[in-house]
Design an enzyme around this catalytic site. Structure first.
Site, PDB file in Angstrom:
ATOM      1  N   CYS A   1      86.717 -44.463 -30.786  1.00  0.00           N
ATOM      2  CA  CYS A   1      87.670 -44.330 -32.032  1.00  0.00           C
ATOM      3  C   CYS A   1      88.509 -42.309 -31.381  1.00  0.00           C
ATOM      4  CB  CYS A   1      87.101 -44.238 -33.487  1.00  0.00           C
ATOM      5  SG  CYS A   1      86.099 -43.273 -33.738  1.00  0.00           S
TER       6      CYS A   1
ATOM      7  N   ASP B   1      38.201 -40.499 -66.734  1.00  0.00           N
ATOM      8  CA  ASP B   1      37.640 -39.274 -67.622  1.00  0.00           C
ATOM      9  C   ASP B   1      36.408 -39.237 -68.264  1.00  0.00           C
ATOM     10  OD1 ASP B   1      40.351 -38.904 -67.190  1.00  0.00           O
ATOM     11  OD2 ASP B   1      41.209 -40.236 -69.170  1.00  0.00           O
TER      12      ASP B   1
ATOM     13  N   GLU C   1      38.425 -46.910 -31.014  1.00  0.00           N
ATOM     14  CA  GLU C   1      39.655 -46.412 -31.074  1.00  0.00           C
ATOM     15  C   GLU C   1      40.828 -46.483 -31.565  1.00  0.00           C
ATOM     16  OE1 GLU C   1      41.311 -44.441 -27.193  1.00  0.00           O
ATOM     17  OE2 GLU C   1      39.060 -45.388 -27.841  1.00  0.00           O
TER      18      GLU C   1
ATOM     19  N   LYS D   1      41.043 -52.535 -22.756  1.00  0.00           N
ATOM     20  CA  LYS D   1      40.587 -51.050 -23.582  1.00  0.00           C
ATOM     21  C   LYS D   1      42.149 -51.038 -24.162  1.00  0.00           C
ATOM     22  CE  LYS D   1      40.296 -46.437 -20.739  1.00  0.00           C
ATOM     23  NZ  LYS D   1      41.143 -46.493 -21.348  1.00  0.00           N
TER      24      LYS D   1
ATOM     25  N   CYS E   1      79.879 -40.104 -35.289  1.00  0.00           N
ATOM     26  CA  CYS E   1      80.485 -40.425 -35.275  1.00  0.00           C
ATOM     27  C   CYS E   1      80.947 -40.764 -36.919  1.00  0.00           C
ATOM     28  CB  CYS E   1      81.562 -41.945 -34.927  1.00  0.00           C
ATOM     29  SG  CYS E   1      83.302 -42.078 -35.232  1.00  0.00           S
TER      30      CYS E   1
END
Length: 675
Positions: A409, A38, A172, A114, A425
């Site tokens: 079922c 602040d 990378e 790599k 289901c």
């Protein structure tokens, strides 16, 4: 103050405020108190009111909540970002070796794996990260600076001595394989499309307009080169890596400098055999002339350095005939299509089944029953169908039609939520497939770790009607098991397993509360959320009595998991599970024993790598939690200690790189004891 000094002070304040806003709003890791922040804002506003002409258009004093958004604007790399030429077999590599030899340069070879990820270029000015670009076309890339700053291993400021005024660092960005698999499972459970591979996940995670989304993804990075550099000279590639590491950048521990061609081939062959031992995907190795003076003599083509080559491994993909597409029903009812194929060997094992994830994936990939299909298997990951060989079709192929009824079922299958790509289901209470999967999961190491409660045992308990569902599990007795052919065969091992199961069920009753929560198979509630809930509420009674808002407020839970918990408990037979488990003696609250342990790790985050003598992998995590600490799976600057056992992985190297304190098992025990 002179105008120049005022402008400079306002610019420094704005930069410092933006940095703190980023740490607070995006990373959730503030480094100063609110009152200090602040004061910075007040100072900037006071200067802006006094000197309005010097106020920046994008001043942080005008923005609410940080206002961070990635716009993917394009910028040029200072030095062109080259690609690499490829070779695919030892003969082609020998030709490249011969070409280097003809130049008559004195050199050694630097070999490295790599990484199959997303190429990135980091620009540091006076040691401060000012821009991160994707490769793009090699000349111009997209600005992803805010997203890259969320990656824990990438320093915002370099540390140490002799930091150059300007430095481009190439590397990378990758998605660790274990984290990728967990992430894919999570988003699939949420009804979202899975990423095809870790590289796509890394690219997708960096291409988020909201950097907070990128921050939620466990991305990492490894450095593999340098672009433009002022005020620093390196004698060799390996020396450059050593210096980059000292400056705090994430270099690889899989780099070797060798003198002969035979040693290069040995490195290539080793990682071809051990490519799945690496925490990220690799698609080959890279061989570079190590000496910078030799690199300068050899030079570049228009697209690639002449002094480096990528030796690409053959892809782990094979073709086979797709005989049929069937579906399986998971423990939460999700219907997953899978390919049933002619047996084929891939990645060292023979497979006949491969996942197809969901019906939309089957359509998207254009797969027909009877097709020749391409399948891929990486490490221990379930084989996946990548696509069809369309040119091999005969006209007899037929489209897959997703069933409308559960094959186990007969219940009508349906999407359980709007926008869900999965169908399920709905018969969770009595669908045989869901019941078997849930009972089996209760016995798994992820849940209650109940010895001998494997899939066959779970199937036998249900088929022989010894239990109706999981609510009956802890009421089993030796007398009950004697009624089952599975447990009464003449095979002594099976007979002994009956007694083992009863004994293991007794032990499981005292498992930590978070494991009980995981064992309930509440959708989206995994170990992380379960531990947060157990720590915040202390009992299942308190958890299920809490409102959705109260649950969502727990760090590590959120709205989706909170809704899932409330929804689960609203079903009467789920409540019956808890009632029966409690009546059978299952501890549904944190035990007093756990609370009596000295909280010697309170507020500490620990990472364990390698095998310990006196602790199992799951056991050590529970010990850390019981002593007030947090067990993490990845090393970052926030890690307090890394505990190292036999055969440690790359986490040890990362700890050394970040300067995280390292303990052996004896040191860990002393820490537990408060010594």
């Amino acid at each position: 103050m002179p105008d120049q000094d005022i402008r400079h002070r306002m610019a420094l304040l704005a930069e410092e405020i933006r940095d703190h806003q980023f740490k607070y709003y995006v990373l959730d890791r503030p480094t100063i108190a609110d009152a200090q922040f602040d004061q910075l804002i007040l100072e900037l506003k006071a200067l802006e009111e006094k000197y309005p002409l010097f106020k920046a258009e994008d001043s942080p004093s005008d923005q609410v909540g940080g206002g961070f958004s990635t716009e993917f604007t394009q910028h040029d790399h200072i030095d062109k970002m080259m690609s690499l030429d490829n070779v695919f077999d030892p003969t082609e590599l020998e030709i490249w070796f011969d070409r280097i030899e003809k130049a008559e340069v004195k050199n050694t070879w630097l070999c490295e794996v790599k990484v199959d990820g997303l190429a990135i270029n980091l620009l540091y000015e006076n040691g401060r990260l000012v821009r991160a670009l994707t490769r793009g076309n090699g000349v111009t890339g997209e600005d992803v600076t805010l997203n890259v700053k969320t990656i824990a291993v990438i320093p915002h400021e370099l540390k140490g001595k002799n930091i150059p005024p300007l430095l481009e660092v190439r590397g990378e960005v990758f998605f660790p394989i274990d984290a990728f698999n967990q992430f894919n499972d999570l988003i699939e459970e949420e009804g979202k499309a899975r990423f095809a591979n870790p590289r796509n996940a890394a690219a997708g995670s960096l291409r988020q307009k909201d950097p907070k989304v990128s921050a939620s993804r466990p991305l990492s990075m490894v450095v593999h080169g340098i672009g433009a550099a002022n005020g620093v000279n390196f004698t060799s590639q390996s020396a450059a890596y050593e210096q980059l590491k000292k400056w705090g950048l994430p270099t690889s521990d899989r780099v070797r400098v060798v003198s002969t061609r035979a040693e290069v081939l040995e490195f290539i062959n080793y990682y071809q055999l051990h490519r799945h031992d690496v925490e990220h995907e690799i698609d080959g190795t890279v061989i570079k002339v190590n000496e910078i003076s030799a690199q300068e003599i050899l030079g570049f083509t228009s697209r690639a350095p002449k002094w480096a080559i990528a030796y690409k491994y053959p892809p782990e993909e094979v073709t086979t005939r797709l005989l049929d597409i069937k579906v399986s029903i998971g423990r939460t009812g999700r219907v997953t299509p899978f390919a049933f194929m002619e047996p084929v060997k891939v990645a060292g094992s023979t497979v006949t089944n491969a996942t197809l994830h969901n019906a939309e994936e089957v359509v998207r990939k254009g797969i027909l029953i009877g097709d020749l299909v391409i399948i891929r298997k990486a490490g221990d990951v379930i084989p996946e169908v990548l696509g069809a060989v369309v040119s091999g079709r005969t006209g007899k192929e037929k489209a897959f039609i997703m069933p409308t009824a559960c094959p186990e079922c007969g219940s009508t299958l349906r999407a359980m939520a709007e926008g869900d790509v999965d169908i399920r289901c709905p018969n969770a209470q009595s669908c045989p497939a869901q019941l078997k999967e849930r009972i089996y999961y209760i016995g798994s190491r992820a849940a209650l770790d109940i010895d001998v409660l494997g899939f066959e045992a779970a199937s036998a308990l249900l088929s022989d009607r010894l239990i109706v569902d999981e609510s009956d599990l802890f009421n089993l007795s030796i007398t009950d098991l004697a009624k089952s052919a599975f447990f009464t065969k003449k095979d002594e091992t099976l007979a002994a397993n009956a007694a083992k199961l009863i004994a293991a069920l007794e032990v499981a009753k005292t498992r930590p509360l978070w494991r009980i929560l995981v064992a309930l198979s509440i959708r989206h509630v995994g170990p992380t959320a379960a531990q947060a809930l157990a720590k915040s509420f202390g009992s299942t009674h308190a958890i299920f009595a809490a409102s959705e808002t109260e649950l969502a407020a727990v760090d590590g839970v959120g709205e989706i998991i909170a809704h899932s918990i409330v929804e689960w408990y609203s079903i009467p037979w789920h409540q019956e599970i808890l009632e029966k488990w409690q009546a059978a003696g299952v501890a549904l609250a944190e035990t007093q024993v756990e609370n009596l342990l000295p909280q010697t790790l309170a507020g500490k985050t620990l990472v364990v790598t390698g095998s310990l003598v006196d602790f199992t992998r799951d056991g050590v995590a529970e010990v850390i939690a019981a002593h007030g600490g947090k067990a993490s799976s990845s090393v970052s600057k926030k890690t307090d200690f890394v505990v190292v056992g036999d055969s440690p992985g790359s986490k040890l190297a990362k700890a050394e790189e970040l300067g995280v304190p390292i303990l052996d098992e004896a040191g860990f025990k002393k820490l537990l004891a408060g010594e």
